[in-house]
Scaffold this motif. Structure first.
Motif, PDB file in Angstrom:
ATOM      1  N   GLY A  45       0.813  -1.213   0.000  1.00 51.75           N
ATOM      2  CA  GLY A  45       0.000   0.000   0.000  1.00 51.75           C
ATOM      3  C   GLY A  45       0.845   1.260   0.000  1.00 51.75           C
ATOM      4  O   GLY A  45       0.544   2.229  -0.714  1.00 51.75           O
ATOM      5  N   SER A  49       0.914   3.854  -3.330  1.00 52.52           N
ATOM      6  CA  SER A  49       0.396   5.203  -3.120  1.00 52.52           C
ATOM      7  C   SER A  49       1.368   6.292  -3.566  1.00 52.52           C
ATOM      8  O   SER A  49       0.948   7.409  -3.885  1.00 52.52           O
ATOM      9  CB  SER A  49       0.036   5.405  -1.647  1.00 52.52           C
ATOM     10  N   VAL A  50       2.667   5.975  -3.592  1.00 55.49           N
ATOM     11  CA  VAL A  50       3.646   7.033  -3.894  1.00 55.49           C
ATOM     12  C   VAL A  50       4.471   6.784  -5.154  1.00 55.49           C
ATOM     13  O   VAL A  50       5.086   7.723  -5.672  1.00 55.49           O
ATOM     14  CB  VAL A  50       4.626   7.231  -2.705  1.00 55.49           C
ATOM     15  N   TYR A 166      -3.878  -2.294   2.997  1.00 58.52           N
ATOM     16  CA  TYR A 166      -3.671  -1.427   1.833  1.00 58.52           C
ATOM     17  C   TYR A 166      -4.077   0.007   2.155  1.00 58.52           C
ATOM     18  O   TYR A 166      -3.382   0.968   1.794  1.00 58.52           O
ATOM     19  CB  TYR A 166      -4.493  -1.921   0.641  1.00 58.52           C
ATOM     20  N   SER A 167      -5.222   0.143   2.826  1.00 57.69           N
ATOM     21  CA  SER A 167      -5.726   1.482   3.152  1.00 57.69           C
ATOM     22  C   SER A 167      -4.790   2.199   4.124  1.00 57.69           C
ATOM     23  O   SER A 167      -4.459   3.374   3.941  1.00 57.69           O
ATOM     24  CB  SER A 167      -7.125   1.383   3.754  1.00 57.69           C
ATOM     25  N   ALA A 170      -1.625   3.150   2.294  1.00 59.52           N
ATOM     26  CA  ALA A 170      -1.852   4.298   1.408  1.00 59.52           C
ATOM     27  C   ALA A 170      -1.908   5.601   2.208  1.00 59.52           C
ATOM     28  O   ALA A 170      -1.371   6.630   1.777  1.00 59.52           O
ATOM     29  CB  ALA A 170      -3.143   4.103   0.621  1.00 59.52           C
ATOM     30  N   LEU A 171      -2.550   5.552   3.379  1.00 59.55           N
ATOM     31  CA  LEU A 171      -2.601   6.745   4.227  1.00 59.55           C
ATOM     32  C   LEU A 171      -1.207   7.135   4.700  1.00 59.55           C
ATOM     33  O   LEU A 171      -0.872   8.327   4.783  1.00 59.55           O
ATOM     34  CB  LEU A 171      -3.518   6.491   5.425  1.00 59.55           C
ATOM     35  N   GLY A 173       1.530   6.612   3.074  1.00 58.18           N
ATOM     36  CA  GLY A 173       2.195   7.198   1.917  1.00 58.18           C
ATOM     37  C   GLY A 173       1.776   8.620   1.642  1.00 58.18           C
ATOM     38  O   GLY A 173       2.516   9.395   1.009  1.00 58.18           O
ATOM     39  N   SER A 174       0.590   9.011   2.139  1.00 61.18           N
ATOM     40  CA  SER A 174       0.102  10.366   1.900  1.00 61.18           C
ATOM     41  C   SER A 174       0.987  11.419   2.577  1.00 61.18           C
ATOM     42  O   SER A 174       0.979  12.590   2.186  1.00 61.18           O
ATOM     43  CB  SER A 174      -1.347  10.507   2.393  1.00 61.18           C
ATOM     44  N   LEU A 177       3.347  12.326  -0.033  1.00 63.52           N
ATOM     45  CA  LEU A 177       2.645  13.090  -1.070  1.00 63.52           C
ATOM     46  C   LEU A 177       2.429  14.534  -0.624  1.00 63.52           C
ATOM     47  O   LEU A 177       2.506  15.461  -1.437  1.00 63.52           O
ATOM     48  CB  LEU A 177       1.296  12.429  -1.379  1.00 63.52           C
ATOM     49  N   THR A 251     -10.837  -0.448 -10.426  1.00 65.22           N
ATOM     50  CA  THR A 251      -9.672   0.435 -10.425  1.00 65.22           C
ATOM     51  C   THR A 251      -9.568   1.324 -11.656  1.00 65.22           C
ATOM     52  O   THR A 251      -8.983   2.405 -11.600  1.00 65.22           O
ATOM     53  CB  THR A 251      -8.380  -0.401 -10.317  1.00 65.22           C
ATOM     54  N   SER A 270     -13.639   8.393  -4.655  1.00 63.95           N
ATOM     55  CA  SER A 270     -13.010   8.060  -3.372  1.00 63.95           C
ATOM     56  C   SER A 270     -14.010   7.414  -2.421  1.00 63.95           C
ATOM     57  O   SER A 270     -13.680   6.466  -1.696  1.00 63.95           O
ATOM     58  CB  SER A 270     -12.423   9.322  -2.732  1.00 63.95           C
TER      59      SER A 270
END
Length: 431
Positions: A45, A49-50, A166-167, A170-171, A173-174, A177, A251, A270
């Motif tokens: 994840g 995400s990045v 995964y969620s 991803a968070l 990785g934010s 970002l 996706t 989203s």
């Protein structure tokens, strides 16, 4: 004697915790497998995400260069998935899984330092060579470490944890970002590599069932391509390509359809992805009940086809409605799509476990997963036809899904008959 409210609340919390513990796989192997699934999902994840924005922003690659590298990586994964399964049957599933995890970890670390297009291309292809092999190796390891009655349920729990992981990844990785600097991207990618290295450590220590550990004599076993002549199993794998279409619809198809064909706002994408994740986490285990039985697993695949057909029809209807009704239809469509995902996954686990030949489990499971990889290549091309074809194209896809779902039970019975006939011949030959 009165019971205080605080004691009641504590008792309720204890009951809830006990229920959650009961849902988790029992035993050392079960706990380690679920931990492995969560670690893998967190690392993956973070990376997903990045990675693209890191390449286009920090490294300075064009969208075309990134797309080319990712396409070549996906192609490499398709070519190596089946040979990896064959090697696992020869050298040991657990051993090869550790090698693959370390390989992925090293590639992710190197990824953080690529200076340009050529180096990115090399690393992407190297990672692609083992990326798609991970899932079938994990499923094969579950089959070697968990009793037969608990295999599918363990896979379901791992699937639910994977969606949650995964969620969270991803968070995490934010953060990179938001900072949008090469240093922040590098730090996040290195954390992802560390997680995958931890995964390798956990995998190496998972205890196998008696008789499932690698026997030294297996090292002399020849690589077998018998799976490629198993016509009923190949037929089921082809049907699975169709039924796994939910992956591309979620996706690729859903974001494009919402943004180009409906009145719903783009941020609705989203929301729909969050709905999918929540439903998958909550209901994956429940959807897998009974999938350890071959007949039940085939029926779940059939239900998956019908569910995806319903999703297609609901999505096709959205352009005809204003914003609020369209948003409601999109939510219902994603709920039906998620049901298809859950039933297809559970049915696929059960079928691939039950029909895999002894001594070639990893090879058979790898071929079954290869059909999912093939869908990821074919799916986006079909999505393009859906977007331009409108309602008629969606209706045609719904019909194909129903036909594929209806075909799974009879093809599965055909495969089961071939297994029974082979056992009968073997029995007669031993007399």
């Amino acid at each position: 004697m009165k019971v205080r409210q605080g004691d009641k609340d504590t008792a309720r919390e204890g009951t809830r915790l006990d229920r959650w513990r009961e849902k988790l796989p029992q035993g050392t192997a079960g706990r380690q497998l679920t931990a492995m699934a969560l670690i893998d999902a967190l690392g993956t994840g973070v990376f997903l995400s990045v990675s693209v924005l890191f390449l286009t922003g920090a490294v300075g690659l064009s969208v075309g260069q990134v797309s080319t590298g990712l396409a070549l990586a996906a192609g490499a994964g398709l070519l190596t998935t089946l040979p990896t399964g064959m090697l696992a049957d020869r050298w040991g599933v657990r051993r090869l899984l550790v090698i693959v995890a370390v390989w992925r970890a090293l590639c992710m670390v190197i990824y953080a330092f690529v200076p340009g297009f050529v180096s990115f291309l090399v690393v992407a292809v190297l990672m692609g060579c083992v990326d798609k092999a991970m899932a079938p190796l994990v499923q094969a390891l579950v089959g070697m470490a968990v009793p037969e009655a608990d295999r599918v349920r363990t896979m379901a729990v791992m699937g639910a944890l994977r969606n949650a992981g995964y969620s969270v990844g991803a968070l995490s990785g934010s953060v990179a970002l938001a900072l949008d600097t090469r240093a922040s991207y590098t730090a996040v990618l290195l954390c992802g590599g560390a997680l995958l290295m931890t995964l390798a450590t956990v995998a190496a220590r998972i205890p196998l069932l008696p008789g499932k550990d690698t026997d030294p004599s297996h090292l002399g076993r020849r690589l077998s391509v018998r799976v490629l002549t198993d016509r009923p199993f190949l037929a089921i794998a082809v049907l699975n390509v169709v039924l796994a279409m939910h992956l591309s619809l979620l996706t690729v198809g859903l974001p494009l359809w919402v943004s180009t064909a409906t009145t719903a706002p783009r941020w609705m994408v989203s929301v729909l992805l969050a709905v999918n994740t929540a439903l998958a986490v909550l209901f994956q285990v429940r959807a897998s009940r009974g999938a350890g039985d071959l007949t039940k697993a085939a029926k779940l695949m059939r239900v998956s086809g019908f569910s995806l057909a319903v999703a297609c029809l609901l999505l096709a209807a959205t352009p005809s409605f204003p914003v609020i009704p369209a948003a409601g239809l999109l939510v219902l469509g994603v709920a039906a799509l998620t049901a298809s995902e859950l039933f297809q996954s559970a049915g696929g686990w059960g079928i691939s476990y039950q029909l895999a030949r002894e001594g070639q489990e990893a090879t058979y499971i790898a071929l079954f997963w290869l059909s999912v990889g093939a869908q990821q290549v074919i799916g986006p091309l079909l999505i393009n036809q859906l977007i331009h074809g409108g309602t008629l194209a969606w209706a045609a896809l719904a019909a194909v899904q129903v036909a594929a779902g209806l075909a799974v039970p009879p093809v599965t019975r055909w495969a089961a008959r071939t297994r029974s006939a082979e056992k009968a011949l073997a029995y007669c030959g031993s007399d």
